[in-house]
Design a protein around this motif. Structure first.
Motif, PDB file in Angstrom:
ATOM      1  N   ILE A 115      -3.157  17.810  13.093  1.00 20.73           N
ATOM      2  CA  ILE A 115      -3.313  16.530  13.787  1.00 20.73           C
ATOM      3  C   ILE A 115      -4.536  15.787  13.257  1.00 20.73           C
ATOM      4  CG2 ILE A 115      -3.845  15.459  16.021  1.00 20.73           C
ATOM      5  CD1 ILE A 115      -1.004  16.376  15.944  1.00 20.73           C
ATOM      6  N   GLN A 116      -5.642  16.509  13.053  1.00 13.89           N
ATOM      7  CA  GLN A 116      -6.855  15.874  12.542  1.00 13.89           C
ATOM      8  C   GLN A 116      -6.650  15.375  11.122  1.00 13.89           C
ATOM      9  OE1 GLN A 116      -9.793  15.157  14.253  1.00 13.89           O
ATOM     10  NE2 GLN A 116     -10.064  13.928  12.397  1.00 13.89           N
ATOM     11  N   ALA A 117      -5.937  16.152  10.294  1.00 12.73           N
ATOM     12  CA  ALA A 117      -5.672  15.731   8.916  1.00 12.73           C
ATOM     13  C   ALA A 117      -4.837  14.447   8.896  1.00 12.73           C
ATOM     14  CB  ALA A 117      -4.942  16.843   8.158  1.00 12.73           C
ATOM     15  N   ILE A 118      -3.849  14.358   9.777  1.00 10.30           N
ATOM     16  CA  ILE A 118      -3.012  13.150   9.845  1.00 10.30           C
ATOM     17  C   ILE A 118      -3.844  11.955  10.284  1.00 10.30           C
ATOM     18  CG2 ILE A 118      -1.034  12.076  10.978  1.00 10.30           C
ATOM     19  CD1 ILE A 118      -0.410  14.300   8.912  1.00 10.30           C
ATOM     20  N   SER A 119      -4.735  12.173  11.253  1.00  9.91           N
ATOM     21  CA  SER A 119      -5.611  11.093  11.705  1.00  9.91           C
ATOM     22  C   SER A 119      -6.511  10.615  10.565  1.00  9.91           C
ATOM     23  CB  SER A 119      -6.463  11.579  12.885  1.00  9.91           C
ATOM     24  OG  SER A 119      -7.374  10.578  13.299  1.00  9.91           O
ATOM     25  N   ASP A 120      -7.066  11.562   9.807  1.00 11.70           N
ATOM     26  CA  ASP A 120      -7.914  11.201   8.670  1.00 11.70           C
ATOM     27  C   ASP A 120      -7.127  10.415   7.626  1.00 11.70           C
ATOM     28  OD1 ASP A 120     -10.018  12.508   9.887  1.00 11.70           O
ATOM     29  OD2 ASP A 120      -9.829  14.334   8.683  1.00 11.70           O
ATOM     30  N   LEU A 121      -5.925  10.883   7.315  1.00 18.76           N
ATOM     31  CA  LEU A 121      -5.121  10.215   6.290  1.00 18.76           C
ATOM     32  C   LEU A 121      -4.706   8.818   6.737  1.00 18.76           C
ATOM     33  CD1 LEU A 121      -2.976  13.270   5.164  1.00 18.76           C
ATOM     34  CD2 LEU A 121      -4.592  11.996   3.740  1.00 18.76           C
ATOM     35  N   ASN A 122      -4.465   8.643   8.013  1.00 17.70           N
ATOM     36  CA  ASN A 122      -4.177   7.319   8.559  1.00 17.70           C
ATOM     37  C   ASN A 122      -5.302   6.351   8.230  1.00 17.70           C
ATOM     38  OD1 ASN A 122      -2.340   5.764  10.233  1.00 17.70           O
ATOM     39  ND2 ASN A 122      -2.028   7.636  11.410  1.00 17.70           N
ATOM     40  N   ASN A 123      -6.535   6.777   8.515  1.00 15.76           N
ATOM     41  CA  ASN A 123      -7.700   5.922   8.279  1.00 15.76           C
ATOM     42  C   ASN A 123      -7.971   5.728   6.792  1.00 15.76           C
ATOM     43  OD1 ASN A 123      -8.324   5.575  11.050  1.00 15.76           O
ATOM     44  ND2 ASN A 123      -9.358   7.541  11.104  1.00 15.76           N
TER      45      ASN A 123
ATOM     46  N   PRO B 278       0.790  -1.229   0.000  1.00 17.08           N
ATOM     47  CA  PRO B 278       0.000   0.000   0.000  1.00 17.08           C
ATOM     48  C   PRO B 278       0.822   1.279   0.000  1.00 17.08           C
ATOM     49  CG  PRO B 278       0.279  -0.775   2.234  1.00 17.08           C
ATOM     50  CD  PRO B 278       1.055  -1.725   1.360  1.00 17.08           C
ATOM     51  N   TYR B 279       2.154   1.176  -0.101  1.00 17.22           N
ATOM     52  CA  TYR B 279       2.972   2.373   0.100  1.00 17.22           C
ATOM     53  C   TYR B 279       2.705   3.468  -0.934  1.00 17.22           C
ATOM     54  CZ  TYR B 279       5.650  -0.018   3.722  1.00 17.22           C
ATOM     55  OH  TYR B 279       6.020  -0.658   4.875  1.00 17.22           O
ATOM     56  N   ARG B 280       2.362   3.076  -2.176  1.00 17.38           N
ATOM     57  CA  ARG B 280       2.133   4.118  -3.183  1.00 17.38           C
ATOM     58  C   ARG B 280       0.950   5.008  -2.819  1.00 17.38           C
ATOM     59  NH1 ARG B 280      -1.903   3.286  -7.053  1.00 17.38           N
ATOM     60  NH2 ARG B 280      -2.908   1.237  -6.970  1.00 17.38           N
ATOM     61  N   PHE B 281       0.033   4.498  -1.988  1.00 17.05           N
ATOM     62  CA  PHE B 281      -1.111   5.313  -1.591  1.00 17.05           C
ATOM     63  C   PHE B 281      -0.698   6.447  -0.641  1.00 17.05           C
ATOM     64  CE2 PHE B 281      -3.457   1.052  -2.093  1.00 17.05           C
ATOM     65  CZ  PHE B 281      -3.652   1.280  -3.442  1.00 17.05           C
ATOM     66  N   LEU B 282       0.507   6.324  -0.080  1.00 17.26           N
ATOM     67  CA  LEU B 282       1.010   7.379   0.799  1.00 17.26           C
ATOM     68  C   LEU B 282       1.649   8.527   0.021  1.00 17.26           C
ATOM     69  CD1 LEU B 282       2.770   5.178   3.520  1.00 17.26           C
ATOM     70  CD2 LEU B 282       0.724   6.557   3.859  1.00 17.26           C
ATOM     71  N   ALA B 283       1.998   8.282  -1.242  1.00 15.94           N
ATOM     72  CA  ALA B 283       2.762   9.265  -2.008  1.00 15.94           C
ATOM     73  C   ALA B 283       2.092  10.634  -2.127  1.00 15.94           C
ATOM     74  CB  ALA B 283       3.094   8.696  -3.387  1.00 15.94           C
ATOM     75  N   PRO B 284       0.772  10.728  -2.384  1.00 15.71           N
ATOM     76  CA  PRO B 284       0.174  12.068  -2.455  1.00 15.71           C
ATOM     77  C   PRO B 284       0.284  12.836  -1.142  1.00 15.71           C
ATOM     78  CG  PRO B 284      -1.286  10.421  -3.418  1.00 15.71           C
ATOM     79  CD  PRO B 284      -0.195   9.669  -2.720  1.00 15.71           C
ATOM     80  N   TRP B 285       0.466  12.125  -0.046  1.00 15.90           N
ATOM     81  CA  TRP B 285       0.541  12.749   1.275  1.00 15.90           C
ATOM     82  C   TRP B 285       1.978  13.092   1.652  1.00 15.90           C
ATOM     83  CZ3 TRP B 285      -0.616   9.227   6.109  1.00 15.90           C
ATOM     84  CH2 TRP B 285      -0.270   9.916   7.290  1.00 15.90           C
ATOM     85  N   ILE B 286       2.873  12.101   1.677  1.00 13.63           N
ATOM     86  CA  ILE B 286       4.231  12.347   2.179  1.00 13.63           C
ATOM     87  C   ILE B 286       5.288  12.320   1.087  1.00 13.63           C
ATOM     88  CG2 ILE B 286       3.694  11.445   4.476  1.00 13.63           C
ATOM     89  CD1 ILE B 286       5.152   8.868   3.727  1.00 13.63           C
ATOM     90  N   GLY B 287       4.887  12.092  -0.172  1.00 12.72           N
ATOM     91  CA  GLY B 287       5.862  12.101  -1.244  1.00 12.72           C
ATOM     92  C   GLY B 287       6.886  10.977  -1.113  1.00 12.72           C
ATOM     93  N   TYR B 288       7.896  11.052  -1.958  1.00 17.21           N
ATOM     94  CA  TYR B 288       8.917  10.001  -1.959  1.00 17.21           C
ATOM     95  C   TYR B 288      10.137  10.471  -1.171  1.00 17.21           C
ATOM     96  CZ  TYR B 288       6.155   7.135  -5.017  1.00 17.21           C
ATOM     97  OH  TYR B 288       5.139   6.342  -5.516  1.00 17.21           O
ATOM     98  N   GLY B 289       9.994  10.354   0.167  1.00 14.40           N
ATOM     99  CA  GLY B 289      11.096  10.604   1.079  1.00 14.40           C
ATOM    100  C   GLY B 289      11.664   9.279   1.552  1.00 14.40           C
ATOM    101  N   LEU B 290      12.318   9.294   2.714  1.00 15.84           N
ATOM    102  CA  LEU B 290      12.992   8.091   3.206  1.00 15.84           C
ATOM    103  C   LEU B 290      12.071   6.891   3.335  1.00 15.84           C
ATOM    104  CD1 LEU B 290      15.524   9.088   6.032  1.00 15.84           C
ATOM    105  CD2 LEU B 290      15.997   8.193   3.757  1.00 15.84           C
ATOM    106  N   LEU B 291      10.812   7.115   3.694  1.00 17.45           N
ATOM    107  CA  LEU B 291       9.909   5.982   3.902  1.00 17.45           C
ATOM    108  C   LEU B 291       9.597   5.256   2.606  1.00 17.45           C
ATOM    109  CD1 LEU B 291       8.159   4.380   5.896  1.00 17.45           C
ATOM    110  CD2 LEU B 291       6.284   5.953   5.393  1.00 17.45           C
ATOM    111  N   LEU B 292       9.425   5.990   1.498  1.00 17.73           N
ATOM    112  CA  LEU B 292       8.959   5.380   0.254  1.00 17.73           C
ATOM    113  C   LEU B 292      10.058   5.145  -0.768  1.00 17.73           C
ATOM    114  CD1 LEU B 292       5.542   7.194  -0.411  1.00 17.73           C
ATOM    115  CD2 LEU B 292       6.056   5.212   1.028  1.00 17.73           C
ATOM    116  N   LEU B 293      11.196   5.812  -0.622  1.00 14.81           N
ATOM    117  CA  LEU B 293      12.264   5.648  -1.606  1.00 14.81           C
ATOM    118  C   LEU B 293      12.869   4.246  -1.547  1.00 14.81           C
ATOM    119  CD1 LEU B 293      14.177   9.037  -1.307  1.00 14.81           C
ATOM    120  CD2 LEU B 293      12.875   8.245  -3.276  1.00 14.81           C
TER     121      LEU B 293
END
Length: 520
Positions: free
Chosen positions: A218-226, A119-134
């Motif tokens: 904080i609320q945006a991060i919680s929403d994106l988590n879910n 599922p990592y590509r689904f994180l890209a619009p949020w955190i981009g390709y930094g250390l977690l996704l590279l």
């Protein structure tokens, strides 16, 4: 002279013919796609033949096993049945192998397999390709560039900043609480850890714990988590275009915008503006050790080819999320574990009080002098690992120590939650027993992985562990922690471990020893 006129019937016949051809093409494409899915499923079945699992539906897979946030309960059940590994079918042709065994974990974490696309590509619009996704060489370059930001000389100075943020939170709790009044602590702890990361890694001045914009983040991060977690498990939301047209896709887009507004405007632009001041840039360059954001900005300013603006934003977004949300989860669950086990809590408090007195100051040197508190922190991280699982896509075939193997292309999920609750690895795994981590206790090198392992372990693991100790120590000196029996937390799998019903505690203010002496 004759005039040729197309009759309506001829026109209709032509349109009908085109529709028939189009229908046949669509049908042919559907048949080809169905054949591809069938062949892929057969390949997966052959790949998994050495790994038994519970019966699954040919189309819906094991979906019914993790309905209504029952995934962690299902993992504990399957770990008892299949202690090493077990395939999980998400739907027809989508499956992964979940690993729960330290020997299996050691093999995978010792390799250089890339993060799996889903599922990592689904994180890209949020955190981009930094250390977690590279992956690959680019990841290695970024990791090497950022490692100096976590030098122990820098971490030493952060202890005082962490303590300041914790005290602001505890002061707020005193004002909010009546005697024995319950409090949902996770939101407060999230703001505190965000405050800490802003001060330590991003040179932010002052406290943001009362800032409404920070609460929105904080609320945006919680929403994106879910939202990200749910998307990965929805067969109809895998395509980016289709997902963007759904209500949840639009919600995800709005949450990403809120998160980027915080990191872009309040972090990056603010620091860039500071560096424009006369003498500020030279002063930063003369520092023996640079903080996280200074390393990123100077890399960009001195050599534009190293970090683009997109790369810069990705690393800031990644560390802002990883640096506060995982730590907030860890601290909140630690406080709950100690509240639920008062004897261990009191023993920790006695140790901390003997070391710090009234807690007026806590330093780097203190952090290695609280062995029992550290044992309790580690046991809480075992029971409630902040990141429940990570995944890899096998770039080459792998053979595990027991002789079983998997081919190239298989996605493996390293279930840290399953590993930490594996009775083969941890006897009576649901029992809170800090003695598991007593000095000198024997453990498999990969039996305890709250910060992952191998070359891609958490770059900020020492930073996080320091913050866990500071927050736990100062909280126990100020309050007695008690669980709320009407709202026992229910662990829930997300990108970061959360509670389905929040983490509610009753806090009792402890007398300050200095105040008692003054009264005498």
């Amino acid at each position: 002279m004759s005039v040729s006129v197309l009759s309506p019937s001829r026109l209709l016949g032509g349109v009908s013919g085109i529709l028939q051809v189009a229908s046949l093409l669509i049908l042919l494409l559907l048949l080809i796609k169905a054949a591809q899915l069938y062949l892929h499923r057969q390949w997966l079945l052959k790949a998994f033949q050495q790994f038994p699992c519970p019966p699954s539906h040919w189309l819906f897979g094991h979906k019914q096993e993790f309905q209504q946030d029952q995934e962690l309960q299902r993992i504990r059940k399957w770990v008892e049945m299949f202690p090493s590994a077990c395939p999980l079918w998400l739907w027809g042709g989508k499956a992964r192998v979940q690993l729960h065994d330290p020997d299996y974990m050691k093999v995978i974490l010792g390799r250089s397999d890339p993060k799996s696309q889903d599922p990592y590509r689904f994180l890209a619009p949020w955190i981009g390709y930094g250390l977690l996704l590279l992956n690959g060489q680019t990841w290695f370059q970024h990791r090497r560039m950022l490692t100096p930001a976590f030098h122990y000389d820098i971490l030493k100075a952060y202890v005082a900043l962490m303590a300041d943020s914790v005290r602001v939170m505890l002061d707020k709790w005193e004002k909010l609480l009546g005697q024995d009044s319950p409090l949902e602590v996770f939101q407060h702890v999230s703001l505190m850890t965000l405050d800490t990361i802003m001060k330590c890694a991003f040179s932010h001045q002052g406290s943001i714990q009362v800032d409404r914009d920070s609460q929105s983040y904080i609320q945006a991060i919680s929403d994106l988590n879910n939202l990200t977690f749910s998307r990965a498990r929805n067969a109809f939301h895998q395509n980016d275009t289709i997902y963007s047209l759904t209500s949840t896709g639009r919600w995800t887009h709005r949450a990403c915008q809120l998160a980027h507004q915080h990191t872009g405007d309040q972090v990056i632009q603010l620091r860039k503006a500071q560096l424009q001041k006369e003498g500020e840039l030279e002063k930063v360059k003369r520092k023996k050790h640079l903080d996280f954001l200074d390393i990123l900005l100077l890399a960009k300013m001195e050599n534009g080819s190293i970090l683009s603006d997109k790369d810069l934003r990705a690393e800031v977004d990644t560390f802002m999320f990883e640096g506060h949300d995982t730590t907030a989860s860890g601290i909140s669950w630690i406080l709950y574990a100690l509240a639920a086990h008062p004897k261990h809590q009191e023993r920790c408090r006695e140790e901390i009080h003997g070391l710090l007195g009234d807690g007026a100051s806590i330093t780097w040197n203190h952090l290695d002098q609280m062995p029992y508190t550290t044992m309790c922190i580690k046991e809480a991280l075992r029971l409630y690992p902040p990141v429940p699982g990570i995944s890899r896509e096998l770039s080459t075939p792998v053979t595990f120590p027991d002789g079983r193997s998997l081919p190239k292309g298989i996605t493996v999920m390293l279930s840290i939650y399953g590993l930490h609750h594996n009775p083969k690895v941890w006897p009576n795994p649901e029992v809170f027993d800090p003695s598991r981590f007593a000095p000198g206790s024997a453990q498999h090198s990969h039996a305890f992985l709250p910060f992952s392992g191998g070359s891609r372990n958490c770059i900020g693991k020492q930073f996080a562990m320091n913050e866990l100790k500071v927050a736990t120590a100062l909280t126990l000196l100020r309050f007695e922690l008690l669980p709320d029996p009407t709202r026992i937390p229910i662990p829930m799998a997300r990108l970061v471990l959360k509670s389905k019903n929040g983490i509610h505690l009753r806090l009792r203010r402890l007398p300050n020893p200095c105040e008692d002496k003054d009264q005498l």
